[in-house]
Design an enzyme around this catalytic site. Structure first.
Site, PDB file in Angstrom:
ATOM      1  N   TRP A   1     -19.516  -6.254  32.180  1.00 33.27           N
ATOM      2  CA  TRP A   1     -19.671  -6.174  33.641  1.00 33.27           C
ATOM      3  C   TRP A   1     -20.232  -4.793  33.972  1.00 33.27           C
ATOM      4  O   TRP A   1     -19.520  -3.802  33.964  1.00 33.27           O
ATOM      5  CB  TRP A   1     -18.305  -6.373  34.291  1.00 33.27           C
ATOM      6  N   ASP A   2     -21.520  -4.758  34.270  1.00 33.71           N
ATOM      7  CA  ASP A   2     -22.187  -3.483  34.469  1.00 33.71           C
ATOM      8  C   ASP A   2     -22.291  -3.135  35.955  1.00 33.71           C
ATOM      9  O   ASP A   2     -22.189  -4.018  36.829  1.00 33.71           O
ATOM     10  CB  ASP A   2     -23.587  -3.548  33.829  1.00 33.71           C
TER      11      ASP A   2
ATOM     12  N   ASP B   1     -23.608   5.639  27.609  1.00 35.84           N
ATOM     13  CA  ASP B   1     -24.898   5.171  27.092  1.00 35.84           C
ATOM     14  C   ASP B   1     -25.379   6.085  25.974  1.00 35.84           C
ATOM     15  O   ASP B   1     -26.361   5.782  25.309  1.00 35.84           O
ATOM     16  CB  ASP B   1     -25.950   5.148  28.212  1.00 35.84           C
TER      17      ASP B   1
ATOM     18  N   TRP C   1     -24.372  11.207  33.612  1.00 36.44           N
ATOM     19  CA  TRP C   1     -24.822  10.127  32.742  1.00 36.44           C
ATOM     20  C   TRP C   1     -24.987  10.666  31.308  1.00 36.44           C
ATOM     21  O   TRP C   1     -25.540  11.734  31.099  1.00 36.44           O
ATOM     22  CB  TRP C   1     -26.162   9.560  33.254  1.00 36.44           C
TER      23      TRP C   1
ATOM     24  N   ARG D   1     -32.657   3.058  40.246  1.00 39.06           N
ATOM     25  CA  ARG D   1     -32.999   2.138  39.155  1.00 39.06           C
ATOM     26  C   ARG D   1     -33.596   0.852  39.733  1.00 39.06           C
ATOM     27  O   ARG D   1     -33.289  -0.246  39.288  1.00 39.06           O
ATOM     28  CB  ARG D   1     -31.767   1.820  38.302  1.00 39.06           C
TER      29      ARG D   1
HETATM   30  C1  GLA Z   1     -26.632   0.130  31.498  1.00 41.69           C
HETATM   31  C2  GLA Z   1     -25.630  -0.019  30.368  1.00 41.69           C
HETATM   32  C3  GLA Z   1     -26.345  -0.292  29.080  1.00 41.69           C
HETATM   33  C4  GLA Z   1     -27.186  -1.547  29.234  1.00 41.69           C
HETATM   34  C5  GLA Z   1     -28.130  -1.387  30.388  1.00 41.69           C
HETATM   35  C6  GLA Z   1     -28.877  -2.676  30.680  1.00 41.69           C
HETATM   36  O1  GLA Z   1     -27.389   1.288  31.346  1.00 41.69           O
HETATM   37  O2  GLA Z   1     -24.822   1.120  30.275  1.00 41.69           O
HETATM   38  O3  GLA Z   1     -25.429  -0.439  28.032  1.00 41.69           O
HETATM   39  O4  GLA Z   1     -26.338  -2.649  29.424  1.00 41.69           O
HETATM   40  O5  GLA Z   1     -27.460  -1.011  31.574  1.00 41.69           O
HETATM   41  O6  GLA Z   1     -29.759  -2.542  31.726  1.00 41.69           O
END
Ligand code: GLA
Length: 728
Positions: free
Chosen positions: A479-480, A550, A201, A445
């Site tokens: 789309w996560d 991120d 990450w 999470r």
């Molecule tokens: C992930 C994504 C972030 C954001 C968060 C929201 O970590 O990578 O960009 O959208 O989720 O919870």
């Protein structure tokens, strides 16, 4: 002819643009002969290269060589199977009804067809009939009547050969597939090194280069997604190969789940390179009459080092993987509220952030996580995809309409593959998550993975997401997917199919994505997985861009974009300017640096512009203009990595229009340098005779830029230069 069978010598030739791949029939065994630079179809008559391989190998197997089948350990095999006498790393391993595990594949025949067939249910590259030719080789096991079809597509304008495998159970008993790699290539004795992309990450795609030794070296993911821990990619190359010179043999998997790639070096120095579904915890029951299709591996041979390999992959994905309206269209500059607000916002906050973007010339406002159910932190509501009116009294439709009225488009965050234990969906369907009966449902999470191996769950999500998308003017979806898979198990499958869950999940996910992409062709989908934890060619088949990390710190992004560019082109990499101090690294870098880095990808903003100074806003405004001026070159051109942040103080990328008319160069340094040294940045891939004018009117010849280059001395920490050169 791209594919040709030399019947007399039993040789099958596949000719890509500047490379050739050859297989040979050794009686009815399919041997691997060659993969490398273009080779004419002239082999010595009495000692074809592939015959030599029979004489190599351990003395034990040569001594016991009663028949060909017992000497396969000495032969470069095209598709090695367990139980055939080849005792190296097999590509195929199955278990039969009587408990036996041996498979011996004999050549049955082959067909050559124009174009490229789709792989049912799976993402894959595609091609017009005149751009590619496909060879299908049929092999069969006489005892079990299992038929194995090896599919090879050769692209005439690229040094690419794709491979996948189809298995048909024509026997009378059930077969359990334990391992089915999509590609296996026996490279001849030589010294090789392995390049992989590892990370985690906020640390995606760090290149690693290690010598291959006499062992099995595996690079894989068992996480249920392709992962940032190891990208589904592997390149082998001689030690002397550099960024732009020398041979590279590379594989990239068009798949988003568990994978294994590796190399097994035997006593002769032969390297067996492979890639496919991870055999770890994998099983697939194939009943009589059923078929199984493996995902596709895209193999690239480059004679121009790692840079040449990357440019080939960039062209392959651009023209033969990404689809739909946004394949070539310029995509919106977007502004996302996540880093500005996280879960805490009101409708007015979002409109104010949008207003700030509008003033700057941003095209689209994206509302991230926290708009649905009662979600004010990560502990609830995934699965409850209806608006939280306490936060957004006008609803998503009202908010989208207000954003549109401002002259911008509206985008929305969704995480359709997940559910929170604290959600109405979970309370209604407690067995709709991936889980192992009798054990704790391990949260990550605070969330669980929706069981997309169950068709009814996929159908439900198609309806649910469709309702959200039908309910408002939504032009974009982020789309996560924010957790790995653990406690693998499904309430929807019997005990003897539990090892099918991770792959069935991927098939369900692809059906979900395919249906939504077909149903909403005007929506731009961006993939995300806590940043780039599922940045792979499988996702790109549905979503033409992916949030790269991120970690939006510009200095970190120089590294992450460099690593990601090994396989994926800049326009696929979501790349935003964020606030400082950066939320991940706590580092502060100049706004110009943040903008210069971000315009070299798929550009956007990830902050509340209303909080920035007038001076910084002017830099951002300039960056949008610069981006619009250079994006054609960056997004469609050839990329050269001139200096690597993994090797020194500098990062330098160069992008060249396909017709050579424009060159864009990014040069960034990490730390300022004291008096003394200069770093020379030499350009590549230019016409030496051509003359180029830079942004301040200076004229350079291509020869000057490539041979003398630009002399850089870093005057400040975290500095950048963005140079545009137009051919005059
Ligand atoms: C992930 C994504 C972030 C954001 C968060 C929201 O970590 O990578 O960009 O959208 O989720 O919870």
């Amino acid at each position: 002819m791209p594919i040709h069978f030399d019947e007399e010598r039993g040789l099958l030739y596949l000719h890509a643009k500047n490379s050739t791949y050859v297989m040979g029939l050794n009686q009815n065994h399919l041997a691997h002969v060659y993969w490398g630079p273009s080779l004419p179809e002239e082999m010595p008559v009495h000692s074809p290269v592939w015959k030599l391989t029979e004489m190599m190998g351990s003395s034990m197997s040569v001594a016991s060589a009663g028949s060909l089948w017992r000497t396969l350990d000495n032969i470069r095999s095209e598709y090695p199977t367990f139980g055939s006498g080849d005792l190296r790393e097999p590509a195929f391993h199955a278990e039969y009804a009587d408990g036996s595990r041996a498979t011996e594949l004999a050549y049955v025949g082959h067909t050559i067809t124009p174009g490229k067939p789709a792989i049912p249910g799976l993402p894959a590259t595609y091609a017009e009939e005149d751009a590619a030719t496909t060879l299908t080789v049929e092999l069969a096991d006489a005892v079990t009547d299992l038929h194995v079809f090896l599919l090879y597509t050769v692209f005439s304008e690229l040094d690419v050969i794709t491979r996948s495998v189809r298995v048909e159970n024509r026997g009378k008993e059930t077969v359990t597939i334990r391992r089915i790699f999509s590609a296996s290539v026996d490279l001849p004795p030589q010294k090789l090194e392995a390049v992989s992309l590892f990370g985690g990450w906020a640390k995606e795609c760090s290149p690693s280069r290690v010598p291959v030794t006499y062992a099995d070296l595996t690079f894989d993911s068992k996480r249920g997604h392709s992962s940032a821990h190891m990208s589904p990619f592997l390149a082998l190359l001689p030690p002397e190969t550099t960024e732009e010179v020398g041979s590279v043999y590379a594989m990239s998997f068009v798949y988003s789940g568990n994978f294994a790639a590796g190399v097994y070096k035997d006593i002769t120095g032969t390297h067996r390179m492979y890639m496919g579904l991870n055999a770890f915890d994998f099983g697939w029951r194939l009943d009589p009459g059923e078929r199984f299709d493996s995902p596709e591996v895209a193999m690239v041979y480059s004679g121009e080092g790692l840079g040449g390999m990357s440019r080939t992959y960039h062209e392959l994905w651009r023209h033969h993987l990404i689809r739909g309206k946004y394949k070539y269209a310029e995509r919106p500059v977007l502004l996302n509220n996540w880093e500005a607000t996280t879960f805490t916002f009101t409708e007015d906050d979002i409109l104010a952030i949008a207003e700030g973007g509008k003033r700057l010339g941003v095209d689209m406002m994206v509302l991230d996580d926290g708009w649905f159910g009662k979600r004010n932190d990560p502990t609830s509501s995934l699965g409850d995809w209806y608006v939280n009116r306490d936060k957004l009294p006008s609803g998503i439709d009202g908010l989208a309409a207000k954003v549109e009225a401002m002259g911008m488009r509206f985008g929305l965050w969704l995480e359709p593959e997940m559910l929170s234990p604290d959600s109405d969906l979970y309370r209604a369907h407690p067995d709709w998550c991936i889980h192992t009966p009798g054990r704790d449902r391990l949260e990550w999470r605070s969330q669980l993975t929706l069981d997309l191996s169950r068709p009814e769950v996929v159908d439900y999500m198609i309806d649910t997401v469709s309702k959200v998308l039908d309910g408002a003017a939504i032009s974009y979806v982020k789309w996560d997917m924010n957790r790995s898979m653990s406690n693998i198990g499904s309430a929807g499958l019997p005990a003897d199919r539990q090892q099918e869950v991770p792959h069935r999940y991927m098939l369900g996910l692809y059906r979900l994505m395919e249906t939504l992409c077909q149903r909403y062709p005007d929506i731009l989908f961006e993939g995300c997985s806590s940043g780039g934890q599922r940045f792979d060619a499988g996702i790109l088949h549905y979503m033409p861009q992916i949030w790269t990390s991120d970690d939006s710190d510009a200095i970190e992004r120089e590294r992450i974009h460099t690593g990601t560019s090994y396989v994926f082109p800049p326009e696929t990499q979501g790349s935003h300017v964020s606030a400082c101090p950066n939320q991940v690294t706590k580092r502060t870098v100049p706004m110009k640096t943040r903008c210069d880095v971000a315009v070299c990808g798929q550009f956007g903003f990830e902050l509340d512009l209303n909080r920035e100074s007038e001076e910084d806003l002017a830099v951002c405004r300039g960056a949008i203009e610069t981006y619009k001026r250079i994006r054609h070159t960056v997004h469609t051109g050839k990329m050269y990595r001139l200096a690597s942040p993994f090797e020194g103080n500098y990062t330098a990328w160069q992008f060249v229009e396909q017709d050579g008319s424009r060159v864009v160069a990014f040069i960034g340094n990490t730390l300022a340098e004291a008096a003394g040294g200069y770093t020379v940045i030499r350009f590549r891939g230019l016409d030496p005779e051509a003359r180029y004018r830079d942004d301040i009117g200076e004229i350079y010849t291509g020869a000057f830029l490539m041979n003398i280059g630009l002399y850089e001395r870093a005057a400040e920490d975290f500095g950048t230069r963005l140079i545009t050169l137009d051919r005059v």
